[in-house]
Scaffold this active site. Structure first.
Site, PDB file in Angstrom:
ATOM      1  N   LYS A 138       7.936  81.159 -50.987  1.00  0.00           N
ATOM      2  CA  LYS A 138       7.712  80.350 -49.784  1.00  0.00           C
ATOM      3  C   LYS A 138       7.811  78.869 -50.115  1.00  0.00           C
ATOM      4  O   LYS A 138       8.222  78.058 -49.273  1.00  0.00           O
ATOM      5  CB  LYS A 138       6.337  80.667 -49.184  1.00  0.00           C
ATOM      6  CG  LYS A 138       6.027  79.855 -47.922  1.00  0.00           C
ATOM      7  CD  LYS A 138       4.782  80.332 -47.215  1.00  0.00           C
ATOM      8  CE  LYS A 138       4.536  79.481 -45.961  1.00  0.00           C
ATOM      9  NZ  LYS A 138       3.424  79.995 -45.135  1.00  0.00           N
ATOM     10  N   HIS A 280      44.885 106.820 -43.482  1.00  0.00           N
ATOM     11  CA  HIS A 280      44.006 106.743 -42.314  1.00  0.00           C
ATOM     12  C   HIS A 280      42.870 107.773 -42.389  1.00  0.00           C
ATOM     13  O   HIS A 280      42.639 108.546 -41.464  1.00  0.00           O
ATOM     14  CB  HIS A 280      44.816 106.913 -41.027  1.00  0.00           C
ATOM     15  CG  HIS A 280      45.851 105.850 -40.851  1.00  0.00           C
ATOM     16  ND1 HIS A 280      45.565 104.505 -40.908  1.00  0.00           N
ATOM     17  CD2 HIS A 280      47.185 105.932 -40.629  1.00  0.00           C
ATOM     18  CE1 HIS A 280      46.675 103.808 -40.723  1.00  0.00           C
ATOM     19  NE2 HIS A 280      47.678 104.647 -40.557  1.00  0.00           N
ATOM     20  N   PHE A 468      35.389 128.129 -37.541  1.00  0.00           N
ATOM     21  CA  PHE A 468      35.957 129.425 -37.144  1.00  0.00           C
ATOM     22  C   PHE A 468      37.109 129.273 -36.149  1.00  0.00           C
ATOM     23  O   PHE A 468      37.242 128.252 -35.476  1.00  0.00           O
ATOM     24  CB  PHE A 468      34.877 130.351 -36.580  1.00  0.00           C
ATOM     25  CG  PHE A 468      34.188 129.851 -35.325  1.00  0.00           C
ATOM     26  CD1 PHE A 468      34.871 129.699 -34.117  1.00  0.00           C
ATOM     27  CD2 PHE A 468      32.824 129.560 -35.339  1.00  0.00           C
ATOM     28  CE1 PHE A 468      34.239 129.280 -32.960  1.00  0.00           C
ATOM     29  CE2 PHE A 468      32.176 129.128 -34.183  1.00  0.00           C
ATOM     30  CZ  PHE A 468      32.889 128.977 -32.998  1.00  0.00           C
TER      31      PHE A 468
END
Length: 519
Positions: A138, A280, A468
């Site tokens: 700080k 890509h 699937f």
């Protein structure tokens, strides 16, 4: 500028601390240290004052309280240019400190140990260290905050050169590093405490993470978008793009980085010499062979048109033979474990080619890794798709079993299929891809596109599907293309219809029970 005259030293990681403090002492800088650190410095004959002697309070509560004292924090937080601040600390006998050399209890290392209990984890939470770091940071315009042993040589060189002065830019950067460290430290604690009583829940109540900016990019996916590349502060124990070194070539773009990582992740799937070509975010060619150059040629032959301008990944060090073959085609980037001297010389002639070296050996870490994806107003987090299908777990569902050669080809295709955007269809032989259908809205279209993209006959290939088949039409396309065996997860309400189609065409088919969607 800050003149460094007094330093507080309290370190858990004592790497290089004696040498650093001896050099500081020779510059005339006074040292104040906590018990364990002071003991080490005194053993090394380095003058040091015990913090408890200065504060008048002993270390207590089994070391839980050492530096939590106004005489410490007042000396760190007092604004040097504020007369009232300076008068106040003088009134209370508080010495101003100009440097804090602190690192923290190894909380992350403690919780990573097998069998670490919650009580042990709690005792490895540092309180005084972060408090000093925050107080000093700080006030970093006047106090140097040193929390990384790697910074010791550079700081010492500046102190010697500038008569114990440190410039404002250095002080500000040290302060930033201190706050970054305490943020990461608190994040690790928060994640651990939010992960259930045993610390085993992978999804803490509040997820905190930290990445370090590696580079600002010229633009994002498109020129009107701004972008930067951040790397994980905790790299896993396997080759990563975040840990790679760019040896040559143009600055990496946002799309380069995405494609290079895709190439790296797929190359890591193989234990034999392998070459991967990405375009890509999808593989347009994958090959394996006894020699790396053979693997590369097989990968390029799959789809040489798409390979042009693609990104390459190799899982073995690149030699001159492979580099010569690579140089014959335009590629955007290459990533590999390493490149030998001759390979580097050959690739250097391709000035714009981005060449990245990860070091190490390409093998998967056994530790669980995690993937994150930003969505509007939230974040998705999941474990990485890492399972390597054990051949014993494959379920043959057709009348004909796959031959040993077909089974080898199916396993190859299944590894590639995992890295193709859904809906994914891959036609392959045991050592190369033949056709890839990626990212279509229907699986049958992916099956057709993969055949259309194939540069070599598909007769005698095998086929992998990431999910699937909802209808038999995909099997009919595969049969027409000459496929002899299929690998797919199974689980459709029409599985019997699909199995019947395979039997009708004499195709061997196995179910994995595992799906590989990739969005």
């Amino acid at each position: 500028m800050a003149k460094i005259q007094r330093a507080i030293v309290s370190v858990s990681d004592k790497t290089g601390i004696a040498e650093f403090c001896r050099a500081l002492s020779r510059l005339g800088i006074e040292m104040y240290a906590s018990g364990g650190t002071a003991k080490l410095l005194r053993e090394k004959k380095i003058p040091v004052c015990l913090i408890e002697e200065y504060t008048g309070f002993p270390e207590m509560l089994d070391g839980r309280v050492k530096t939590l004292n106004p005489k410490i924090h007042g000396g760190l937080l007092a604004l040097r240019g504020n007369r009232e601040h300076m008068k106040t600390i003088e009134k209370h006998g508080i010495t101003p400190f100009d440097m804090v050399i602190v690192n923290l209890y190894p909380f992350e290392a403690a919780i990573a140990r097998s069998g670490c209990t919650r009580e042990e984890a709690i005792e490895n939470i540092d309180i005084g260290g972060p408090s000093m770091l925050r107080s000093a940071a700080k006030n970093c315009q006047s106090v140097a905050v040193v929390c990384d042993p790697a910074d010791y040589p550079g700081i010492l060189a500046k102190l010697k050169k500038n008569a114990k002065d440190l410039d404002g830019e250095t002080l500000a950067e040290l302060g930033r590093k201190a706050f970054a460290l305490t943020a990461r430290y608190d994040a690790a604690i928060s994640n651990y405490l939010g992960a259930g009583k045993d610390g085993k829940d992978p999804f803490p109540v509040t997820l905190s993470a930290q990445w370090r900016r590696h580079q600002t990019l010229r633009y994002g996916e498109n020129p009107h978008q701004r972008a930067a590349f951040y790397v994980d502060t905790h790299l896993p124990g396997e080759p990563t793009l975040g840990g790679a070194i760019q040896l040559q070539g143009k600055e990496l773009s946002y799309n380069n980085i995405a494609d290079i990582d895709a190439a790296l992740q797929l190359a890591l799937e193989f234990t034999v010499p392998a070459a991967v070509i990405i375009k890509h975010a999808n593989p347009c060619g994958v090959g394996t062979g006894r020699r790396l150059v053979e693997a590369f040629r097989k990968a390029r032959e799959c789809d040489p048109v798409s390979a042009f301008g693609g990104v390459l990944g190799f899982n073995r060090p690149v030699n001159a033979e492979t580099a010569k073959a690579v140089a014959a085609t335009f590629f955007e980037a290459i990533i590999a474990p390493s490149f030998d001297k001759e390979a580097k010389k050959i690739l250097l002639a391709k000035a714009n080619l981005r060449v990245l070296e990860t070091g190490g050996t390409f093998r998967r870490s056994k530790s669980q890794t995690w993937e994150m994806k930003k969505v509007s107003g939230g974040l998705l987090m999941q474990s990485s798709d890492r399972p390597d299908q054990d051949p014993k777990e494959l379920k043959v569902v057709t009348k004909r079993k796959p031959t040993a050669g077909e089974l080898e080809a199916l396993r190859f295709a299944w590894k590639v299929c995992k890295h193709v955007k859904s809906n994914a269809i891959v036609y392959a032989m045991k050592d190369r891809t033949v056709g890839v259908g990626a990212g279509q809205m229907s699986r049958v279209d992916s099956a057709k596109i993969a055949v259309m993209k194939a540069q070599h006959p598909t007769k005698g290939t095998v086929l992998a599907s990431d999910a699937f088949f909802p209808f038999r039409d995909g099997l009919d396309i595969a049969a027409k293309a000459g496929v002899t065996a299929v690998i797919q997860p199974g689980g459709s309400i029409r599985d019997e219809e699909v199995i019947a189609a395979a039997n009708e065409h004499g195709i061997a088919m196995v179910f994995t029970g595992i799906r590989h969607f990739r969005h």
